[in-house]
Structure formats: C-alpha cells, structure tokens
Design a protein around this motif. Structure first.
Motif, PDB file in Angstrom:
ATOM      1  N   PRO A 267      36.680 -16.247 -63.366  1.00  0.00           N
ATOM      2  CA  PRO A 267      37.043 -15.350 -62.256  1.00  0.00           C
ATOM      3  C   PRO A 267      36.215 -14.064 -62.345  1.00  0.00           C
ATOM      4  N   GLY A 268      36.302 -13.223 -61.338  1.00  0.00           N
ATOM      5  CA  GLY A 268      35.646 -11.911 -61.386  1.00  0.00           C
ATOM      6  C   GLY A 268      34.291 -11.885 -60.726  1.00  0.00           C
ATOM      7  N   ALA A 269      33.655 -10.734 -60.828  1.00  0.00           N
ATOM      8  CA  ALA A 269      32.433 -10.457 -60.056  1.00  0.00           C
ATOM      9  C   ALA A 269      31.164 -11.075 -60.648  1.00  0.00           C
ATOM     10  N   HIS A 270      31.238 -11.602 -61.892  1.00  0.00           N
ATOM     11  CA  HIS A 270      30.020 -12.128 -62.520  1.00  0.00           C
ATOM     12  C   HIS A 270      30.186 -13.594 -62.918  1.00  0.00           C
ATOM     13  N   ALA A 271      30.750 -14.368 -62.007  1.00  0.00           N
ATOM     14  CA  ALA A 271      31.127 -15.748 -62.311  1.00  0.00           C
ATOM     15  C   ALA A 271      29.934 -16.606 -62.729  1.00  0.00           C
ATOM     16  N   VAL A 272      28.792 -16.413 -62.087  1.00  0.00           N
ATOM     17  CA  VAL A 272      27.635 -17.267 -62.380  1.00  0.00           C
ATOM     18  C   VAL A 272      27.056 -16.888 -63.747  1.00  0.00           C
TER      19      VAL A 272
END
Ligand code: GRF
Length: 191
Positions: free
Chosen positions: A114-119
């Motif tokens: 989850p969150g803004a840096h998933a990749v």
C-alpha cells in the motif's frame, strides 16, 4: 439515464484519459462530468482540454480542513454516481468516502505494498509478481474492499519506471472494465 463519473487525478492522467475515451466510445455507458485535480500544472489538465472534458482545479492550500470541505462541496454539487481516484495523490477525508461512492486504482496487488511508493516497494522486496488493484476507498490508506485485481510479472532488469509503465497498461484496462461493470450494476439496481 447515463451515470455520471467524477475523476480525481494529480499527474500524467493516462488513467483518466482511458476512462474518458471509454465513455466517449460507448465502452462505458456513463459520462465524465469533470476531472478534478489538485495540481493545476499537471499533464492531465492538457489531456482534458484535448478531450473536451471540464477540468476543475482545486490546489492544496495551507488549511487542509477547508480544502477537504471545498472538495466535499464541489463533489456534492456535481452529484456523481461514482467518484474515481485515478492517480490522485491525496488521502480523502472520512466524510468524503462515507458520503460518495469512491474507487481507486493502485499499482500493486493489495494488501501488498500500500502507499505512495507501491512499485518501488515491490522491487525492493524482490517480488516476482506484482500487479494492479481496483478497490473501494475507505478512510484508511489503500485498505478498502478489493473489487478487481490483475497480476503483472516483475521482469529481470526492471526499473521502477519500466515496471510502473507495464502496470499502468494493465490498470487502464482494469479500471475501464471495472467502471463499466459497476455502472451497469447500479443501473440494474436502479441506484
Ligand atoms: C497509477 O499507477 C496509479 O495507480 C498511481 O498513479 C498512477 C497514475 O498514472 N496512483 P496516470 O497519471 O493516470 O498516468
């Protein structure tokens, strides 16, 4: 009656574009009443101009509470059947997500990454497979009920940018198919 969609987007807007094109071609039986962005300089603004879809700019200010309240009032006045967060990089207030039907596209197989840096996080964890998730938005961070998921393999030599572009290809197809299904089921339930 055609169901209306409000898209929230902060960046390139390729997901927003795919949704708009699908409504304009009839693949989604609904119409995009507007795209709201918190980033007036984002590429999504130019895409909306080309596609002739109204853009609503709602830049963040120092008073987060008033920003949330204005977002609520804008959305209420538009009265969308569905709100689609498509690359919108803001957490939505609890009152917003409990009042409107809101879905989000996330570039990982939730509950993983989850969150803004998933990749980036999937690469750092050396995951062999990641993917895309469409989920209902609740008051948490990428914690709402999953609606649809599709896997994307991580390839040898992948960078964050390469992997994200491949995931976004999948996200565009998945979000269009999911919106189409959701609007059809609302139609059947006379919502
Ligand atoms: C997508 O990967 C979305 O899941 C993430 O940001 C990306 C948006 O891409 N939150 P774009 O701006 O629609 O091209």
């Amino acid at each position: 009656m055609s169901k209306s969609i409000l898209i929230l987007a902060s960046g390139t807007g390729s997901l927003a574009q795919a949704i708009i094109v699908a409504t304009q071609s009839g693949q989604i039986s609904g119409n995009v009443i507007g795209v709201l962005t918190d980033q007036p300089e984002a590429q999504v603004v130019a895409k909306c101009a080309v596609l002739e879809v109204p853009i609503i700019t709602h830049p963040m200010n120092s008073d987060r509470k008033s920003w949330d309240e204005e977002l609520f009032l804008i959305t209420q006045s538009l009265n969308p059947a569905l709100v689609v967060s498509a690359g919108f990089m803001r957490i939505l207030a609890p009152e917003f997500v409990s009042t409107f039907k809101v879905i989000n596209s996330h570039p990982a197989l939730l509950p993983n990454f989850p969150g803004a840096h998933a990749v980036r996080d999937a690469l750092a964890a050396k995951a062999a497979v990641t993917g895309a998730t469409i989920h209902w938005v609740d008051a948490g961070m990428d914690t709402g009920k999953v609606i649809a998921q599709r896997e994307v393999p991580v390839l040898e030599g992948d960078t964050e940018a390469l992997l994200h572009e491949r995931i976004k290809i999948v996200e565009r197809g998945l979000i269009v198919a999911t919106i189409s299904d959701l609007l059809a089921s609302m139609e059947n339930n006379h919502e």
